[in-house]
Each structure stands twice: as structure tokens, then as C-alpha cells.
Design a protein around this motif. Structure first.
Motif, PDB file in Angstrom:
ATOM      1  N   ARG A   1       4.573 -47.271 -11.391  1.00  0.00           N
ATOM      2  CA  ARG A   1       5.885 -48.422 -10.941  1.00  0.00           C
ATOM      3  C   ARG A   1       5.012 -49.552  -9.603  1.00  0.00           C
ATOM      4  NH1 ARG A   1       9.216 -44.386 -11.396  1.00  0.00           N
ATOM      5  NH2 ARG A   1      10.549 -44.275 -13.574  1.00  0.00           N
ATOM      6  N   LEU A   2       4.312 -47.814  -9.069  1.00  0.00           N
ATOM      7  CA  LEU A   2       3.289 -48.146  -7.696  1.00  0.00           C
ATOM      8  C   LEU A   2       2.842 -49.580  -8.118  1.00  0.00           C
ATOM      9  CD1 LEU A   2       2.370 -45.225  -6.042  1.00  0.00           C
ATOM     10  CD2 LEU A   2       4.466 -46.976  -5.372  1.00  0.00           C
ATOM     11  N   ARG A   3       1.782 -49.942  -9.240  1.00  0.00           N
ATOM     12  CA  ARG A   3       1.260 -50.688  -9.595  1.00  0.00           C
ATOM     13  C   ARG A   3       2.075 -52.061  -9.733  1.00  0.00           C
ATOM     14  NH1 ARG A   3      -3.705 -50.623 -12.356  1.00  0.00           N
ATOM     15  NH2 ARG A   3      -4.590 -48.657 -12.096  1.00  0.00           N
TER      16      ARG A   3
ATOM     17  N   ALA B   1      13.307 -45.160  -7.670  1.00  0.00           N
ATOM     18  CA  ALA B   1      13.710 -44.889  -8.644  1.00  0.00           C
ATOM     19  C   ALA B   1      12.322 -43.886  -8.375  1.00  0.00           C
ATOM     20  CB  ALA B   1      12.933 -45.441  -9.982  1.00  0.00           C
ATOM     21  N   ASN B   2      11.212 -43.441  -7.730  1.00  0.00           N
ATOM     22  CA  ASN B   2      10.164 -42.823  -7.993  1.00  0.00           C
ATOM     23  C   ASN B   2      10.993 -41.515  -6.995  1.00  0.00           C
ATOM     24  OD1 ASN B   2       8.240 -44.230  -9.325  1.00  0.00           O
ATOM     25  ND2 ASN B   2       6.805 -44.539  -7.703  1.00  0.00           N
TER      26      ASN B   2
ATOM     27  N   LYS C   1      13.122 -36.215  -5.646  1.00  0.00           N
ATOM     28  CA  LYS C   1      14.872 -35.341  -5.203  1.00  0.00           C
ATOM     29  C   LYS C   1      15.161 -34.395  -6.202  1.00  0.00           C
ATOM     30  CE  LYS C   1      16.135 -37.886  -1.648  1.00  0.00           C
ATOM     31  NZ  LYS C   1      16.694 -38.557  -0.970  1.00  0.00           N
ATOM     32  N   ALA C   2      14.603 -35.023  -7.726  1.00  0.00           N
ATOM     33  CA  ALA C   2      15.296 -33.955  -8.309  1.00  0.00           C
ATOM     34  C   ALA C   2      14.255 -33.042  -9.039  1.00  0.00           C
ATOM     35  CB  ALA C   2      16.076 -35.224 -10.067  1.00  0.00           C
ATOM     36  N   THR C   3      13.406 -32.985  -8.750  1.00  0.00           N
ATOM     37  CA  THR C   3      11.588 -32.297  -9.268  1.00  0.00           C
ATOM     38  C   THR C   3      11.895 -30.819  -8.235  1.00  0.00           C
ATOM     39  OG1 THR C   3      10.778 -33.723  -9.761  1.00  0.00           O
ATOM     40  CG2 THR C   3       9.454 -31.788  -9.800  1.00  0.00           C
ATOM     41  N   ASP C   4      12.065 -31.368  -6.623  1.00  0.00           N
ATOM     42  CA  ASP C   4      12.423 -30.383  -6.007  1.00  0.00           C
ATOM     43  C   ASP C   4      13.294 -29.804  -5.957  1.00  0.00           C
ATOM     44  OD1 ASP C   4      11.917 -29.054  -2.964  1.00  0.00           O
ATOM     45  OD2 ASP C   4      13.602 -30.741  -2.455  1.00  0.00           O
ATOM     46  N   GLN C   5      14.668 -30.614  -6.646  1.00  0.00           N
ATOM     47  CA  GLN C   5      16.057 -29.597  -6.445  1.00  0.00           C
ATOM     48  C   GLN C   5      15.737 -28.082  -7.572  1.00  0.00           C
ATOM     49  OE1 GLN C   5      19.776 -32.357  -7.411  1.00  0.00           O
ATOM     50  NE2 GLN C   5      18.610 -32.984  -5.002  1.00  0.00           N
ATOM     51  N   LYS C   6      14.465 -28.632  -8.287  1.00  0.00           N
ATOM     52  CA  LYS C   6      14.767 -28.167  -9.641  1.00  0.00           C
ATOM     53  C   LYS C   6      13.529 -26.739  -9.331  1.00  0.00           C
ATOM     54  CE  LYS C   6      14.931 -31.697 -13.857  1.00  0.00           C
ATOM     55  NZ  LYS C   6      14.221 -32.337 -14.148  1.00  0.00           N
ATOM     56  N   LEU C   7      13.180 -27.307  -9.018  1.00  0.00           N
ATOM     57  CA  LEU C   7      11.726 -25.994  -8.168  1.00  0.00           C
ATOM     58  C   LEU C   7      12.898 -24.978  -7.399  1.00  0.00           C
ATOM     59  CD1 LEU C   7       8.880 -28.391  -7.238  1.00  0.00           C
ATOM     60  CD2 LEU C   7       9.173 -26.383  -8.999  1.00  0.00           C
TER      61      LEU C   7
END
Ligand SMILES: [Fe+2]
Ligand SMILES: [Fe+2]
Length: 204
Positions: free
Chosen positions: A62-64, A142-143, A148-154
Motif C-alpha cells: 500500500r505504501l508503494r 487501511a494500514n 490497531k487491531a494487532t495492538d488490541q489482540k496483543l
């Protein structure tokens, strides 16, 4: 073309610098995740890292796309912040011997990375919007949503799974609000200095 402090003269320069920083960071994170996957013995944590590695590859893509829309070549700029966070994670992994402690340490190290990313995407979204480049904002959003979702799961893993003590107490579905947790006991009223006994009212 490197952006040194004095090369950043406008918000657009700052935005480009931030983008190149984050592009560098995402690439470094992508390289770091396999070692974290290898060290994680907790299945859920390992699966989470594997999923996030795949997501990170998509984020780089996406950054590309952002660079493409901006009609510039994708380029990373060495970011000392992510270098430090990742180095600390590597150092920590090399110093932990116990598996359970390793899992707990990995969660914390990964959260440091996610928090870094969350702040950087937040800034890029704000700057792109201000610069009128709303076309690139969806990629950043999107990124950011994945970070944020990863942080919440962690956080959930730290509280319920990975932390052995949390697992033993096995408190089912805690209330989500952490605000009440560890609520301080009702503060004792400040001890009032004893007032000298009131003099008898002078006035009758
Ligand atoms: Fe990322
Ligand atoms: Fe991430």
C-alpha cells in the motif's frame, strides 16, 4: 536525496520525510517478524505474528501505491526510532531463557512497534489531509486499522493467554473498561490539623 533537518522546509517535505521513514520502518518490521515467530512458543502469539507478517507485506504494498500516486519512487529513509525499538526487541530476545517469559516479552516488544506505527500513520493521515492529498489517505487508514487491531489482540493476549499468571486466575471476560481496574481505595480524607479548641464565643 536525504532529508536532513534543514531540508524540511514545508509541510509537504515533512510529509515526504514521514512517508519515507515509515516505508523504511515497515520494511524493517517485515524483516524482524520471522525471528519473533521463531521465538514465540505460544501458539496464539505465533499465529498472530504470522498473520501480521502477511499484513505487513500488504502494508508495504500500500505504501508503494502511495508513492505511485505521488509520482515518486518508493524510497526508505533510515528511521532511528524504529531501529531502536527493534534493537531493544532483539536484545531482549537474546537475554530471555524461559519460554513463558519470552512470550510475555515478545508481546511487549511487538506492542512497542505497533504503538510506533499507530502514531506515525496518524500523523501521515493528518498531514496528507491538510495537504489536500486525500487520495492517499485510504492506504494509510487501511494500514492503521491493521496496526490497531494487532495492538488490541496483543493486549488481549497479554491479559488472558500469554501472561501465565493471568491464565491461572482465568477470569472470564473481564469488563472491557480498564478504567475501574486497580481503582484506588477511596482516598483517605486528609488529616485535618487539629484546630485549637475554639475559644468560647466571645459574642454572646
Ligand atoms: Fe505495519
Ligand atoms: Fe504492525
Amino acid at each position: 536525496m536525504g532529508f536532513f533537518t534543514k531540508d524540511i522546509k514545508s509541510l509537504n517535505d515533512l510529509f515526504m520525510h514521514g512517508l519515507q521513514d515509515l516505508y523504511y520502518a515497515e520494511n524493517q518490521i517485515m524483516k524482524s517478524l520471522p525471528a519473533m515467530i521463531e521465538k514465540a512458543t505460544n501458539e496464539q502469539l505465533r499465529a498472530g505474528f504470522e498473520k501480521h507478517l502477511a499484513e505487513t507485506e500488504g502494508q508495504v504494498h500500500r505504501l508503494r501505491q502511495v508513492f505511485e500516486l505521488l509520482e515518486t519512487e518508493p524510497k526508505g529513509d533510515k528511521c532511528p526510532a524504529i531501529e531502536g525499538i527493534l534493537k531493544e526487541g532483539r536484545d531482549l530476545m537474546s537475554e530471555i531463557g524461559d519460554e513463558d517469559v519470552m512470550n510475555v516479552g515478545l508481546v511487549a516488544a511487538a506492542q512497542a512497534v505497533e504503538h510506533y506505527e499507530i502514531t506515525r500513520y496518524g500523523a501521515l493521515i493528518a498531514w496528507a489531509t491538510e495537504l489536500g492529498r486525500t487520495d492517499v489517505v485510504p492506504m494509510f487508514k487501511a494500514n492503521l486499522a491493521e496496526e490497531k487491531a494487532t495492538d488490541q489482540k496483543l493486549t488481549q493476549m497479554a491479559e488472558r493467554r500469554v501472561n501465565p499468571k493471568a491464565e491461572k486466575t482465568d477470569k472470564p471476560s473481564k469488563p472491557k473498561s480498564t478504567a475501574r481496574r486497580k481503582a484506588p481505595k477511596a482516598a483517605a480524607r486528609p488529616v485535618k490539623a487539629k484546630r485549637p479548641a475554639k475559644k468560647a464565643r466571645r459574642r454572646a
